[in-house]
Motif scaffolding. Structure first.
Motif, PDB file in Angstrom:
ATOM      1  N   GLN A 196       0.849  -1.184   0.000  1.00 48.28           N
ATOM      2  CA  GLN A 196       0.000   0.000   0.000  1.00 48.28           C
ATOM      3  C   GLN A 196       0.886   1.236   0.000  1.00 48.28           C
ATOM      4  OE1 GLN A 196      -2.608  -0.487   3.364  1.00 48.28           O
ATOM      5  NE2 GLN A 196      -3.946  -1.829   2.211  1.00 48.28           N
ATOM      6  N   PRO A 197       1.070   1.823  -1.186  1.00 45.69           N
ATOM      7  CA  PRO A 197       1.886   3.042  -1.251  1.00 45.69           C
ATOM      8  C   PRO A 197       1.289   4.135  -0.359  1.00 45.69           C
ATOM      9  CG  PRO A 197       1.359   2.234  -3.457  1.00 45.69           C
ATOM     10  CD  PRO A 197       0.553   1.432  -2.486  1.00 45.69           C
ATOM     11  N   ARG A 198       2.166   4.822   0.356  1.00 48.39           N
ATOM     12  CA  ARG A 198       1.715   5.862   1.271  1.00 48.39           C
ATOM     13  C   ARG A 198       1.775   7.234   0.604  1.00 48.39           C
ATOM     14  NH1 ARG A 198       5.886   3.842   5.638  1.00 48.39           N
ATOM     15  NH2 ARG A 198       7.063   4.650   3.925  1.00 48.39           N
ATOM     16  N   VAL A 199       1.126   7.348  -0.521  1.00 45.21           N
ATOM     17  CA  VAL A 199       1.022   8.648  -1.200  1.00 45.21           C
ATOM     18  C   VAL A 199      -0.451   8.905  -1.482  1.00 45.21           C
ATOM     19  CG1 VAL A 199       3.307   8.550  -2.248  1.00 45.21           C
ATOM     20  CG2 VAL A 199       1.355   7.691  -3.512  1.00 45.21           C
ATOM     21  N   LYS A 200      -0.787  10.181  -1.511  1.00 49.15           N
ATOM     22  CA  LYS A 200      -2.152  10.554  -1.853  1.00 49.15           C
ATOM     23  C   LYS A 200      -2.224  10.812  -3.342  1.00 49.15           C
ATOM     24  CE  LYS A 200      -3.268  12.250   2.592  1.00 49.15           C
ATOM     25  NZ  LYS A 200      -2.950  13.136   3.577  1.00 49.15           N
ATOM     26  N   ARG A 201      -3.223  10.252  -3.963  1.00 54.46           N
ATOM     27  CA  ARG A 201      -3.481  10.450  -5.384  1.00 54.46           C
ATOM     28  C   ARG A 201      -2.239  10.163  -6.220  1.00 54.46           C
ATOM     29  NH1 ARG A 201      -6.836  15.732  -6.111  1.00 54.46           N
ATOM     30  NH2 ARG A 201      -6.846  14.912  -8.212  1.00 54.46           N
ATOM     31  N   MET A 261      11.699   1.302  -5.840  1.00 51.73           N
ATOM     32  CA  MET A 261      10.490   1.663  -6.558  1.00 51.73           C
ATOM     33  C   MET A 261       9.963   2.924  -5.917  1.00 51.73           C
ATOM     34  SD  MET A 261       8.541   0.983  -9.027  1.00 51.73           S
ATOM     35  CE  MET A 261       9.498  -0.469  -9.419  1.00 51.73           C
ATOM     36  N   ARG A 262       9.649   3.901  -6.744  1.00 52.55           N
ATOM     37  CA  ARG A 262       9.121   5.173  -6.235  1.00 52.55           C
ATOM     38  C   ARG A 262       7.664   5.313  -6.658  1.00 52.55           C
ATOM     39  NH1 ARG A 262      13.878   7.320  -9.044  1.00 52.55           N
ATOM     40  NH2 ARG A 262      15.614   6.991  -7.623  1.00 52.55           N
ATOM     41  N   PHE A 263       6.807   5.516  -5.672  1.00 51.78           N
ATOM     42  CA  PHE A 263       5.406   5.828  -5.909  1.00 51.78           C
ATOM     43  C   PHE A 263       5.282   7.333  -5.703  1.00 51.78           C
ATOM     44  CE2 PHE A 263       5.452   1.421  -4.726  1.00 51.78           C
ATOM     45  CZ  PHE A 263       4.531   0.849  -5.586  1.00 51.78           C
ATOM     46  N   ILE A 264       4.917   8.054  -6.737  1.00 51.29           N
ATOM     47  CA  ILE A 264       4.916   9.512  -6.702  1.00 51.29           C
ATOM     48  C   ILE A 264       3.474   9.998  -6.781  1.00 51.29           C
ATOM     49  CG2 ILE A 264       5.737  11.606  -7.852  1.00 51.29           C
ATOM     50  CD1 ILE A 264       8.030   9.702  -8.953  1.00 51.29           C
ATOM     51  N   GLY A 265       3.102  10.824  -5.806  1.00 52.46           N
ATOM     52  CA  GLY A 265       1.740  11.345  -5.742  1.00 52.46           C
ATOM     53  C   GLY A 265       1.699  12.844  -5.954  1.00 52.46           C
ATOM     54  N   ASN A 294       4.176  16.196  -4.885  1.00 52.69           N
ATOM     55  CA  ASN A 294       5.517  15.609  -4.776  1.00 52.69           C
ATOM     56  C   ASN A 294       5.676  14.653  -3.608  1.00 52.69           C
ATOM     57  OD1 ASN A 294       6.514  16.848  -7.109  1.00 52.69           O
ATOM     58  ND2 ASN A 294       6.970  18.725  -5.985  1.00 52.69           N
ATOM     59  N   ASP A 295       4.570  14.060  -3.126  1.00 55.36           N
ATOM     60  CA  ASP A 295       4.674  12.991  -2.131  1.00 55.36           C
ATOM     61  C   ASP A 295       5.362  11.803  -2.787  1.00 55.36           C
ATOM     62  OD1 ASP A 295       3.246  14.471  -0.294  1.00 55.36           O
ATOM     63  OD2 ASP A 295       1.344  13.461  -0.693  1.00 55.36           O
ATOM     64  N   VAL A 296       6.292  11.181  -2.066  1.00 51.87           N
ATOM     65  CA  VAL A 296       7.003  10.018  -2.605  1.00 51.87           C
ATOM     66  C   VAL A 296       7.079   8.946  -1.529  1.00 51.87           C
ATOM     67  CG1 VAL A 296       9.169   9.163  -3.565  1.00 51.87           C
ATOM     68  CG2 VAL A 296       8.404  11.465  -4.130  1.00 51.87           C
ATOM     69  N   ASP A 297       6.751   7.720  -1.923  1.00 49.38           N
ATOM     70  CA  ASP A 297       6.947   6.549  -1.070  1.00 49.38           C
ATOM     71  C   ASP A 297       7.926   5.653  -1.816  1.00 49.38           C
ATOM     72  OD1 ASP A 297       6.740   4.620   0.904  1.00 49.38           O
ATOM     73  OD2 ASP A 297       4.843   3.817   0.161  1.00 49.38           O
ATOM     74  N   THR A 298       8.959   5.208  -1.140  1.00 54.47           N
ATOM     75  CA  THR A 298      10.004   4.408  -1.770  1.00 54.47           C
ATOM     76  C   THR A 298      10.065   3.029  -1.133  1.00 54.47           C
ATOM     77  OG1 THR A 298      11.277   6.422  -2.159  1.00 54.47           O
ATOM     78  CG2 THR A 298      12.459   4.356  -2.326  1.00 54.47           C
ATOM     79  N   ILE A 299      10.143   1.995  -1.991  1.00 53.34           N
ATOM     80  CA  ILE A 299      10.263   0.611  -1.534  1.00 53.34           C
ATOM     81  C   ILE A 299      11.495   0.001  -2.192  1.00 53.34           C
ATOM     82  CG2 ILE A 299       9.193  -1.668  -1.529  1.00 53.34           C
ATOM     83  CD1 ILE A 299       6.469  -0.253  -1.704  1.00 53.34           C
ATOM     84  N   ALA A 300      12.408  -0.541  -1.381  1.00 56.01           N
ATOM     85  CA  ALA A 300      13.597  -1.216  -1.922  1.00 56.01           C
ATOM     86  C   ALA A 300      13.202  -2.609  -2.409  1.00 56.01           C
ATOM     87  CB  ALA A 300      14.679  -1.322  -0.856  1.00 56.01           C
ATOM     88  N   PHE A 301      13.878  -3.091  -3.457  1.00 51.64           N
ATOM     89  CA  PHE A 301      13.576  -4.411  -3.994  1.00 51.64           C
ATOM     90  C   PHE A 301      14.843  -5.082  -4.497  1.00 51.64           C
ATOM     91  CE2 PHE A 301      12.982  -1.472  -7.557  1.00 51.64           C
ATOM     92  CZ  PHE A 301      13.814  -2.025  -8.504  1.00 51.64           C
ATOM     93  N   SER A 302      14.788  -6.410  -4.585  1.00 50.40           N
ATOM     94  CA  SER A 302      15.865  -7.198  -5.200  1.00 50.40           C
ATOM     95  C   SER A 302      15.300  -8.548  -5.644  1.00 50.40           C
ATOM     96  CB  SER A 302      17.038  -7.387  -4.240  1.00 50.40           C
ATOM     97  OG  SER A 302      16.619  -8.029  -3.065  1.00 50.40           O
ATOM     98  N   PRO A 303      14.417  -8.544  -6.647  1.00 51.90           N
ATOM     99  CA  PRO A 303      13.808  -9.794  -7.088  1.00 51.90           C
ATOM    100  C   PRO A 303      14.743 -10.634  -7.950  1.00 51.90           C
ATOM    101  CG  PRO A 303      13.067  -8.029  -8.493  1.00 51.90           C
ATOM    102  CD  PRO A 303      13.925  -7.412  -7.408  1.00 51.90           C
TER     103      PRO A 303
END
Length: 107
Positions: free
Chosen positions: A19-24, A52-56, A59-68
């Motif tokens: 659940q990205p923590r950005v609005k809209r 991964m950057r979820f941008i709302g 300029n709200d940004v939620d970032t999740i690190a990954f290594s699949p």
């Protein structure tokens, strides 16, 4: 590669697994990737790491690190390792495109 990973994270958001923590939400983008092969043979599976950057809006940004762990499918698409099935066999998933995502393609 970056698009495949962004598609995968949009799919996870659609499923409620993240659940990205950005609005809209406006867009989703991957940072530059660092990738490495897991074997010396051509066609070996590989791992890519980044964020991964979820941008709302605003300029709200939620970032999740990954290594699949990934592999190239015969048709040229990339699949992500998502775990093992009941028999202990690896399960690979090619994510749906972001254009099909209700989370990432919303206006």
């Amino acid at each position: 590669m970056r698009n495949t990973i962004a598609d995968y994270f949009c799919e996870l958001a659609d499923q409620g697994r993240i659940q990205p923590r950005v609005k809209r939400l406006i867009r989703v983008e991957s940072s530059p990737l660092n990738c490495g092969a897991l074997g010396q043979q051509p066609g070996s599976n590989f791992v890519c790491g980044g964020e991964m950057r979820f941008i709302g809006r605003g300029n709200d940004v939620d970032t999740i690190a990954f290594s699949p762990t990934l592999r190239r499918e015969e048709d040229g698409r990339f699949a992500l390792y998502v775990g093992d099935d009941e028999e202990g066999e690896p399960v690979w998933r090619v994510p749906a495109p972001r254009s099909a995502s209700k989370t990432c393609s919303a206006p």
